[in-house]
Design an enzyme around this catalytic site. Structure first.
Site, PDB file in Angstrom:
ATOM      1  N   GLY B  62       0.833  -1.198   0.000  1.00 23.67           N
ATOM      2  CA  GLY B  62       0.000   0.000   0.000  1.00 23.67           C
ATOM      3  C   GLY B  62       0.855   1.229   0.000  1.00 23.67           C
ATOM      4  O   GLY B  62       2.083   1.153   0.053  1.00 23.67           O
ATOM      5  N   GLU B  78       0.170   0.979  -6.904  1.00 19.33           N
ATOM      6  CA  GLU B  78       0.802   0.133  -5.884  1.00 19.33           C
ATOM      7  C   GLU B  78       1.026  -1.285  -6.415  1.00 19.33           C
ATOM      8  O   GLU B  78       2.073  -1.886  -6.209  1.00 19.33           O
ATOM      9  CB  GLU B  78      -0.071   0.062  -4.631  1.00 19.33           C
ATOM     10  CG  GLU B  78      -0.150   1.349  -3.847  1.00 19.33           C
ATOM     11  CD  GLU B  78       1.234   1.832  -3.423  1.00 19.33           C
ATOM     12  OE1 GLU B  78       2.089   0.982  -3.106  1.00 19.33           O
ATOM     13  OE2 GLU B  78       1.465   3.056  -3.433  1.00 19.33           O
ATOM     14  N   GLU B  82       4.643  -3.133  -6.738  1.00 21.65           N
ATOM     15  CA  GLU B  82       4.989  -4.324  -5.968  1.00 21.65           C
ATOM     16  C   GLU B  82       5.166  -5.568  -6.838  1.00 21.65           C
ATOM     17  O   GLU B  82       5.941  -6.449  -6.512  1.00 21.65           O
ATOM     18  CB  GLU B  82       3.910  -4.623  -4.913  1.00 21.65           C
ATOM     19  CG  GLU B  82       3.665  -3.515  -3.913  1.00 21.65           C
ATOM     20  CD  GLU B  82       4.897  -3.209  -3.070  1.00 21.65           C
ATOM     21  OE1 GLU B  82       5.807  -4.052  -3.024  1.00 21.65           O
ATOM     22  OE2 GLU B  82       4.945  -2.125  -2.466  1.00 21.65           O
ATOM     23  N   PRO B 100      -9.701   6.132  15.720  1.00 27.10           N
ATOM     24  CA  PRO B 100      -8.582   6.786  16.397  1.00 27.10           C
ATOM     25  C   PRO B 100      -7.567   5.743  16.859  1.00 27.10           C
ATOM     26  O   PRO B 100      -7.928   4.712  17.418  1.00 27.10           O
ATOM     27  CB  PRO B 100      -9.248   7.469  17.599  1.00 27.10           C
ATOM     28  CG  PRO B 100     -10.665   7.652  17.207  1.00 27.10           C
ATOM     29  CD  PRO B 100     -10.999   6.489  16.315  1.00 27.10           C
ATOM     30  N   GLU B 133      11.699  -8.422  -0.058  1.00 28.84           N
ATOM     31  CA  GLU B 133      10.745  -7.339   0.104  1.00 28.84           C
ATOM     32  C   GLU B 133       9.293  -7.783  -0.050  1.00 28.84           C
ATOM     33  O   GLU B 133       8.469  -7.531   0.803  1.00 28.84           O
ATOM     34  CB  GLU B 133      11.068  -6.233  -0.880  1.00 28.84           C
ATOM     35  CG  GLU B 133      10.956  -4.884  -0.209  1.00 28.84           C
ATOM     36  CD  GLU B 133      11.123  -3.760  -1.194  1.00 28.84           C
ATOM     37  OE1 GLU B 133      10.827  -3.968  -2.384  1.00 28.84           O
ATOM     38  OE2 GLU B 133      11.550  -2.685  -0.775  1.00 28.84           O
TER      39      GLU B 133
END
Lengths: 258, 258
Positions: B62, B78, B82, B100, B133
């Site tokens: 993301g 994205e 990737e 929150p 990765e």
DNA sequence: ATAATAGTGTCTCTTAGACATTATGCG
DNA sequence: CGCATAATGTCTAAGAGACACTATTAT
């Protein structure tokens, strides 16, 4: 990236818009008791003439969400502000939109919710809010208006969403009283999805007796153990039913449940 | 409200996260040709050890969306970064979340997408990107990991989403070659939705002959007008089919289409 | 009696689901 | 031949869909 100094441009707000749907009943006049007409309606608010963008246009209710609340809380807050309706109402997130230029004020995505409200909860509406601010529109009328921003599209998306939900979930319950007749259920489905047409006798029998659907609704019984009825739609009383907690899962690859 | 001076606090970014699903084939060893095993996999990326939040954790791919692009464009960007996959892949918006505290960096909602990728498109994966990765995980393994942020929940939501879509739309096509056997289709459905179990003989007959489902897939014919077959799954060749453009609409209230 | 809706019955054709049987192609 | 999968066949019970018919209540 830190909280205090921003390296990148960030959104100018995260508004939540909400399409509030209800189904209104209009009793047909006449000396004999007859089925009420039902129409799908949606609540719109009029933007102030002083608004920087789209002054005086009708729009979906909405407003900026805050850092201290969830998106659903923001939607419920808007719902409360516009209609004084509490949290006993079902809302669903429809989608989130953004594309360059959708709001002249800047980088303004929008999280779209829809709410399904029983007509009885909107009774005090015009009394509680400023006369010209929030108004319930018949759906066709609302779709024909030029709404603010891309709200015409958002309204169509919400409509597609509830039509789909109406056929695949039991959201019909949100538009109905707790106890309802088969005919009322049938009418609600048709009001939201006009394409739904079926012989009501078969509809009833299949709903109550087939393996995959029995359990969806059940008879309502009174204290005396006898099935309850109502005569609100006709002189002849009709039996009352209620939804259960059962939510069938359906599939295009076989009949019914998986 | 103006574009230059902000009166209110605004979000610190609008990230787009994307759950990239694929189905991998693992040929079973043996002297006779037999059906490959298939597993649902999901692509995760490892956060740098220098990250301020969740360093070294696996996460859904993301990144921040930009003011100049739509949300879907951000998701495709994205995906491209990737996996080097282009736009010939189906993505769907799942939901948008904020509450929150969900990101220690501040007010950070997230728009969640999922992508359905044919295994063949991920072949060059480990070659093209830094070895450690991006990595394809078996779904169960991914679910068992402690992912960054609330990505465990986002992954579960995405999974629920594609399971639902698998049963109610023809997204199975995204995991299949253009021409496929009935058995392959059946296997894909079961891989995504293990609860789906049906006698495959009945599955085939109902899919091809019943009123509500015939038209979903059709036989594939060669230049000579004869039906095409494949022997990739067994010594005995099996007939090939393809999806049409037909997407049935289903309902809990009757059987099949409305 | 009549209006309007509620509810039942019946008949045919299709489909679901279980299961058995036969077919193909290769080592 | 044996293995693994493909494809077809059969039978029963359940459901879909069309449509006619009876029932109930107030005016």
């Amino acid at each position: 990236m830190t909280t205090s100094t921003k390296k990148y441009r960030t959104p100018d707000g995260l508004p939540v818009d909400i399409a509030i749907f209800t189904i209104t009943s209009h009793a047909k006049p006449g000396s004999y008791k007859t089925l009420a007409e039902r129409k799908l309606g949606v609540l719109l608010v009029k933007r102030s003439e002083q608004s920087a963008a789209y002054p005086g246009y009708w729009a979906l209710p909405g407003g900026f969400s805050k850092e201290t609340e969830t998106l659903a809380e923001a939607a419920y807050r808007e719902l409360k502000e516009e209609t004084n309706i509490g949290e006993d109402v079902r809302i669903e997130q429809v989608k989130t939109v953004y594309y360059p230029g959708r709001d002249p004020r800047g980088w303004m995505p929008s999280v779209l919710y829809c709410a399904l409200v029983n007509e009885s909860l909107l009774l005090g509406l015009t009394a509680d809010s400023d006369a010209d601010e929030a108004q319930l529109f018949d759906l066709e009328d609302a779709l024909a208006l030029p709404l603010a921003f891309d709200h015409n599209e958002l309204l169509r998306d919400s409509l597609t969403h509830i039509r789909h939900q109406m056929m695949t979930t039991t959201i019909a319950r949100e538009f109905l009283p707790k106890s309802f007749t088969i005919r009322e259920l049938y009418q609600i489905i048709q009001t939201v999805v006009p394409a739904f047409e079926e012989d009501i006798a078969n509809f009833k029998r299949n709903l109550l007796t087939t393996k995959t659907r029995s359990g969806l609704i059940r008879e309502v019984f009174g204290a005396d153990g006898k099935p309850l009825t109502t005569d609100r739609n006709s002189n002849r009383p009709a039996q009352l039913y209620e939804f259960t907690t059962y939510e069938p899962k359906i599939s295009i690859y076989n009949s019914g449940i998986f």
